[in-house]
Design a protein around this motif. Structure first.
Motif, PDB file in Angstrom:
ATOM      1  N   MET B 282      38.008  46.493  40.911  1.00 23.22           N
ATOM      2  CA  MET B 282      37.014  47.028  40.371  1.00 23.22           C
ATOM      3  C   MET B 282      37.214  48.313  39.414  1.00 23.22           C
ATOM      4  O   MET B 282      38.084  49.149  40.016  1.00 23.22           O
ATOM      5  CB  MET B 282      35.910  47.258  41.304  1.00 23.22           C
ATOM      6  CG  MET B 282      34.450  47.543  40.505  1.00 23.22           C
ATOM      7  SD  MET B 282      33.214  46.583  41.515  1.00 23.22           S
ATOM      8  CE  MET B 282      33.332  47.018  43.265  1.00 23.22           C
ATOM      9  N   ASP B 283      36.774  48.160  38.301  1.00 25.50           N
ATOM     10  CA  ASP B 283      37.036  49.455  37.334  1.00 25.50           C
ATOM     11  C   ASP B 283      35.676  50.196  37.316  1.00 25.50           C
ATOM     12  O   ASP B 283      34.757  49.792  36.366  1.00 25.50           O
ATOM     13  CB  ASP B 283      37.624  49.198  36.032  1.00 25.50           C
ATOM     14  CG  ASP B 283      38.232  50.420  35.386  1.00 25.50           C
ATOM     15  OD1 ASP B 283      37.600  51.573  35.714  1.00 25.50           O
ATOM     16  OD2 ASP B 283      39.028  50.216  34.403  1.00 25.50           O
ATOM     17  N   ARG B 286      34.739  51.761  33.907  1.00 29.08           N
ATOM     18  CA  ARG B 286      34.128  50.751  32.530  1.00 29.08           C
ATOM     19  C   ARG B 286      32.616  50.238  33.489  1.00 29.08           C
ATOM     20  O   ARG B 286      32.853  48.820  33.684  1.00 29.08           O
ATOM     21  CB  ARG B 286      35.072  49.828  32.227  1.00 29.08           C
ATOM     22  CG  ARG B 286      36.520  50.527  31.845  1.00 29.08           C
ATOM     23  CD  ARG B 286      37.163  49.843  30.935  1.00 29.08           C
ATOM     24  NE  ARG B 286      37.724  48.439  31.210  1.00 29.08           N
ATOM     25  CZ  ARG B 286      38.309  47.736  30.357  1.00 29.08           C
ATOM     26  NH1 ARG B 286      38.598  48.112  29.416  1.00 29.08           N
ATOM     27  NH2 ARG B 286      38.706  46.523  30.980  1.00 29.08           N
ATOM     28  N   ALA B 287      31.767  51.097  33.622  1.00 27.51           N
ATOM     29  CA  ALA B 287      30.815  50.548  34.759  1.00 27.51           C
ATOM     30  C   ALA B 287      30.015  49.438  33.962  1.00 27.51           C
ATOM     31  O   ALA B 287      29.251  48.664  34.658  1.00 27.51           O
ATOM     32  CB  ALA B 287      29.805  51.920  34.824  1.00 27.51           C
ATOM     33  N   GLU B 289      30.920  47.250  31.777  1.00 31.22           N
ATOM     34  CA  GLU B 289      31.827  45.979  31.442  1.00 31.22           C
ATOM     35  C   GLU B 289      31.486  44.682  32.530  1.00 31.22           C
ATOM     36  O   GLU B 289      31.557  45.195  33.912  1.00 31.22           O
ATOM     37  CB  GLU B 289      33.529  46.329  31.573  1.00 31.22           C
ATOM     38  CG  GLU B 289      33.886  46.986  30.441  1.00 31.22           C
ATOM     39  CD  GLU B 289      33.947  46.032  29.087  1.00 31.22           C
ATOM     40  OE1 GLU B 289      34.356  45.013  29.011  1.00 31.22           O
ATOM     41  OE2 GLU B 289      33.434  46.826  27.898  1.00 31.22           O
ATOM     42  N   PRO B 290      31.416  43.501  32.104  1.00 26.89           N
ATOM     43  CA  PRO B 290      31.250  42.485  33.118  1.00 26.89           C
ATOM     44  C   PRO B 290      32.438  42.234  33.892  1.00 26.89           C
ATOM     45  O   PRO B 290      33.643  42.906  33.735  1.00 26.89           O
ATOM     46  CB  PRO B 290      30.657  41.264  32.161  1.00 26.89           C
ATOM     47  CG  PRO B 290      30.824  41.697  30.810  1.00 26.89           C
ATOM     48  CD  PRO B 290      31.040  43.390  30.623  1.00 26.89           C
ATOM     49  N   SER B 291      32.292  41.387  34.749  1.00 32.03           N
ATOM     50  CA  SER B 291      33.647  41.049  35.719  1.00 32.03           C
ATOM     51  C   SER B 291      34.001  42.263  36.328  1.00 32.03           C
ATOM     52  O   SER B 291      35.261  42.508  36.091  1.00 32.03           O
ATOM     53  CB  SER B 291      34.540  40.314  34.777  1.00 32.03           C
ATOM     54  OG  SER B 291      34.259  39.181  34.328  1.00 32.03           O
ATOM     55  N   PHE B 292      33.049  43.112  36.807  1.00 30.15           N
ATOM     56  CA  PHE B 292      33.517  44.266  37.604  1.00 30.15           C
ATOM     57  C   PHE B 292      34.347  45.325  36.871  1.00 30.15           C
ATOM     58  O   PHE B 292      35.355  45.904  37.670  1.00 30.15           O
ATOM     59  CB  PHE B 292      34.199  43.553  38.957  1.00 30.15           C
ATOM     60  CG  PHE B 292      33.307  42.498  39.778  1.00 30.15           C
ATOM     61  CD1 PHE B 292      32.445  42.772  40.484  1.00 30.15           C
ATOM     62  CD2 PHE B 292      34.066  41.240  39.519  1.00 30.15           C
ATOM     63  CE1 PHE B 292      32.008  41.921  41.266  1.00 30.15           C
ATOM     64  CE2 PHE B 292      33.261  40.256  40.114  1.00 30.15           C
ATOM     65  CZ  PHE B 292      32.169  40.571  41.053  1.00 30.15           C
ATOM     66  N   GLY B 293      34.075  45.215  35.634  1.00 29.11           N
ATOM     67  CA  GLY B 293      34.692  46.402  34.725  1.00 29.11           C
ATOM     68  C   GLY B 293      35.988  45.830  34.222  1.00 29.11           C
ATOM     69  O   GLY B 293      36.524  46.713  33.583  1.00 29.11           O
TER      70      GLY B 293
END
Lengths: 170, 737
Positions: B282-283, B286-287, B289-293
């Motif tokens: 998870m990133d 990059r709150a 951004e889809p797909s957990f960042g």
């Protein structure tokens, strides 16, 4: 391996303060829509014939969506009738995050995937391990703690759990 | 007394005042939960899991070098790294390097006793790393800067009010945290933020599975799941003894661990992880951004297997079974002393409760074990509670013996060597030798009674006993009888025609020299039921020296008993025992002290008195030969070791059959425990434990007859309620009609 009964599974869930709904495959979407509280996030179900796509559930959510969601929906390929246990797999769809962050966790499990007890579940686990699927959580009820001086539900994981049991096709 | 490294009276008194209430409440909740859960699954089924779990642990420790190699292979094939650390410093250095390589400044941890053992937090904090414990119990301890008081519930000595005060002082929240719900919600938010920002997550591992390179984690809160999935780097720290062959061997432990720990059938979460896992990274930067960042970071997994004394324990025939421990805390919860003082007295550097003696002796050394080892009284209530059948009292006895042997011979020994006829090395503390040789004192005391009783109870003598032997002056001493049971029996003219059984009634030291009334009652009861009874010339069982850790002396006593009983057993006499602690020697401890066939012969041929009477009645003896109950009722406390042998119910059944209304106590132990309650520094603790028993009988004591099966229990009940506690056999005595 012997199959577990829906009735016993539901009785176990009651003991765990966990709600449950039994639906037929064609009622599935309507029934799940009734349970959903938004904003909701989800991990696509690991079943060919059941999907979250048409429901108000954000799949592959962003970190913000994950944190803001009040509900997370995942699918479980195994349930234990005697215990009310379900599986949360470590999949690339992010089941683990979806099942952990929101306060309300909804799990979809199929009747045919119910095992009678822990011993039967271990039979399934062994075959899963042999097939190379070796990371999952056996989750039983909501997260809880007694560390703050009384039993409290909802700690680092969900406070509430709802299981949607999908009956086998007739 | 100058045995300064042992728990002192002042410290025990303080803990009784400050932590005891919470510890009692919580450990008894766990303890009752375990009994209920075992009843729920069925004792026979539970027993099967225990047997299987024990086998798996024995095999796994036997095969440990192979299993370590296999784990290294599989974890590395999965894409992880294994580091086998020789000691705490080595393990800490490795984890510090992993953290430094990532330039990580924040680490979150889930509960791990092994990282407590190696002081990992201190090592990381020395490198300016921010470390947070995410298990709420550990979090409380971290904030309070205290050590865990219990293996499973590290903060269970703290009340909700104390935690509120602690959190409000530390965090100055805007809203008051005046309920468990609010405290939990606060901690969830506070720690949740820290987990999201952490670079490294550290967990323990309840089990490591060699064949697949997997770990199993048992948790209720969900924090281990977060620590293992949210940071990209997962470090699992586990003792090498945690390895089992494969997922197939996990099953009995999955059945046992939560039932034994908290009385749950299964934990809330049983994580089976074979890292690096497929859960995406998870990133949070990059709150949106889809797909957990949409992070492209890869997962990393390090398994740190810690030796830190364990390989040496594996080579140690007596300490080895400590390595089978799955750290459920059942030995602590079932321990009467632990329920009163908790792990801040009954514990070492890291581990708490009965099994802590094995862990601390193996990891830290005898000096740390000595600080609390005396708190194990050998009551044996943990024996059946342990899910892997570790003989915890024996480990405590062995360590006590080693501590004794490590003592420098001092002035005490020069004074008394020769007066205490034991097999111990010089250096064994005088008081231990006095209690260990109680049989000698009893013999002399009886021979010179009643003068010995008058002299012994005089103020001057009690003061001397307190200062030289540490015998608390507040305790009544046993009063010796001039005529021993054996002498009385020999002087009688008694003959039973065509006896149904021939009985050799074992004259234990207490019955023979002090409490002869129960011995006489036993003889009359047995004769009334058609038995011929002899009281053979047999010495002490060795219980007294064994309690003091004087194993060589106990072994000598055991051999003598075996020799004396042999002709009776060969002549098909049944050996009947009144004192449960001596029967427990024959059935349990003699396994360690005598050759197997000799022990089995004694075990098979011996019975507890009420067990034997039960058998006679079941086989047709005439119950009308015994006096019926008077309708006033009986309050019965069964001896701890008797209950471990499963012999509590025979007494209840007989008394009920005779028309007594029986109220049975449900405390684990009376707190007297042989010599324990006599020792000055343990007097308060012994009385505190006894208070629980007294409370159960207090209301009943006016109308019910109080009976107890052990000498210690009788002495304790006499001092807590009123003198006059009797052995149940005395209620059956036809001579009392």
């Amino acid at each position: 391996m012997s199959a577990g009964s829906v009735q016993e599974f539901q009785q176990s869930l009651t003991r765990l303060d966990t709600a449950s709904t039994v639906v037929s495959p064609n009622e599935f979407e309507t029934a799940l829509a009734d349970v959903i509280e938004t904003p909701a996030v989800g991990a696509e179900l690991p079943f060919e014939d059941l999907s979250l796509e048409e429901l108000p559930v954000a799949l592959e959510p962003s970190p913000s969506q994950l944190r803001e969601a009040v509900m997370g929906v995942t699918g479980s390929r195994m349930g234990i009738a005697s215990l009310g246990t379900v599986a949360v797999e470590s999949r690339s769809a992010g089941d683990e995050f979806v099942a952990l962050y929101p306060e309300f966790h909804v799990v979809v499990v199929r009747e045919s995937d119910l095992r009678s007890d822990l011993s039967d579940a271990f039979g399934w686990l062994q075959s899963e391990f042999e097939a190379g699927r070796r990371s999952l959580i056996l989750a039983t009820g909501p997260s809880s703690t007694g560390d703050m001086g009384a039993l409290v539900q909802g700690v680092h994981g969900p406070e509430r759990v709802h299981i949607v049991i999908v009956r086998d096709d007739d | 007394m100058t045995e300064s490294s042992q728990p002192d009276a002042e410290r025990i008194r303080t803990l009784l005042e400050t932590e005891s209430d919470e510890i009692k409440q919580n450990t008894r909740l766990f303890n009752a939960g375990r009994y209920d859960a075992i009843e729920g699954v069925g004792e026979a089924t539970h027993e099967q899991y225990r047997t299987r779990a024990r086998e798996i642990k024995e095999e796994s420790i036997e095969r440990l070098p192979d299993l370590i190699d296999r784990t290294v292979e599989t974890v590395e094939a999965n894409g992880g790294t294994v580091y086998v650390a020789d000691d705490a410093e080595d393990a800490n250095r490795y984890v510090s390097e992993v953290v430094a390589d990532e330039a990580a400044d924040r680490v979150v941890k889930s509960k791990s006793m092994t990282t407590e053992e190696i002081d990992l937090n201190e090592a990381l904090e020395a490198d300016d790393v921010d470390v947070w414990e995410t298990d709420l119990g550990e979090f409380v301890i971290q904030i309070a800067e205290e050590s865990p008081s219990h293996i499973v519930g590290p903060s269970l000595h703290k009340s909700r009010e104390e935690i509120t005060e602690l959190f409000e002082r530390e965090f100055e929240p805007e809203e008051p945290l005046d309920s468990a719900q609010k405290l939990t919600a606060f901690a969830r938010r506070f720690l949740g933020e820290r987990i999201d920002e952490a670079d490294v997550g550290i967990t323990g591992a309840n089990f490591v599975m060699a064949e697949s390179g997997s770990i199993a984690l048992v948790t209720n809160e969900g924090n281990a799941r977060k620590c293992a999935s949210i940071p990209n780097i997962h470090v699992a720290v586990a003792g090498i003894e945690k390895i089992i062959p494969s997922i197939a061997e996990l099953e009995p432990f999955a059945e046992l661990i939560s039932r034994s720990a908290t009385g749950q059938d299964v934990p809330q979460y049983l994580s089976l992880l074979t890292p690096p896992v497929d859960t995406p990274t998870m990133d949070f930067d990059r709150a949106d951004e889809p797909s957990f960042g949409d992070s492209d970071a890869k997962r990393e997994f390090h398994l740190v297997l810690v030796d830190n004394g364990r390989r040496a324990m594996r080579q140690d025939d007596e300490l080895r079974e400590t390595l089978y421990c799955i750290r459920c805390g059942a030995c602590a919860n079932s321990c009467a002393n632990f329920q009163s003082v908790g792990g801040h007295a009954f514990g070492g550097e890291t581990y708490t409760g009965g099994i802590a003696t094995g862990w601390e002796a193996g990891i830290e050394g005898l000096d740390v074990a000595e600080e609390f080892n005396d708190l194990c009284t050998g009551c044996s209530r943990c024996v059946n509670a342990c899910p892997v059948k570790i003989d915890i009292p024996w480990i405590n006895t062995v360590v006590r013996d080693r501590i004794n042997r490590g003592k420098d011979p001092g002035f005490d020994d020069l004074l008394v060597d020769g007066l205490v006829p034991d097999e111990e090395v010089s250096g064994t503390p005088l008081r231990k030798r006095f209690f260990g040789n109680f049989e000698t004192a009893a013999r002399i005391g009886s021979a010179t009674a009643p003068l010995s009783n008058i002299v012994a109870s005089s103020g001057v003598a009690r003061k001397a006993m307190e200062s030289v032997l540490g015998i608390d002056a507040r305790r009544d001493l046993p009063a010796f009888e001039r005529i021993t049971l054996r002498e009385w029996a020999r002087s009688r003219d008694s003959h039973v025609e065509d006896p149904v059984r021939r009985v050799a009634l074992y004259p234990d030291v207490y019955t023979n020299y002090a409490h002869t009334a129960r011995g006489k009652a036993a003889i009359r009861v047995l004769e009334a039921l058609g038995c011929e009874v002899v009281v053979p010339n047999v010495g002490g069982s060795g219980r007294a020296p064994l309690s003091q850790g004087m194993i060589a002396t106990a072994e000598e006593k055991a051999r003598a008993v075996a020799e004396s009983l042999r002709s009776y057993l060969n002549a098909d006499y049944d050996v009947v025992v009144i004192e449960p602690s001596d029967l427990a020697m024959f059935r349990r401890e003699y396994e360690k002290l005598l050759p197997p066939e000799t022990q089995e012969r004694i075990d098979d041929g011996s019975y507890e008195i009420m067990e034997f009477v039960y058998g006679l009645l079941a086989n047709g003896a005439d119950v009308n030969a015994l006096p019926a109950g008077d309708g006033n009722g009986v309050a019965y406390h069964s001896h701890c070791q008797q209950r471990t042998l499963g012999l509590e119910s025979h007494t209840e059944a007989i008394l009920e059959r005779l028309g007594h209304d029986v109220l049975t106590s449900d405390v684990e132990c009376c707190g007297m425990a042989g010599s324990f309650g006599y020792k000055s520094e343990y007097y308060d603790l012994s009385m505190d434990v006894g208070e629980t028993l007294a409370a159960q009988f207090m209301e009943a004591s006016d109308e019910r007859t109080i009976v107890a099966s052990g000498t210690s229990c009788m002495e304790q009940l006499d001092s807590l309620l009123s003198p006059g506690t009797r052995h149940p056999i005395e209620l059956l005595d036809p001579g009392s009609k």
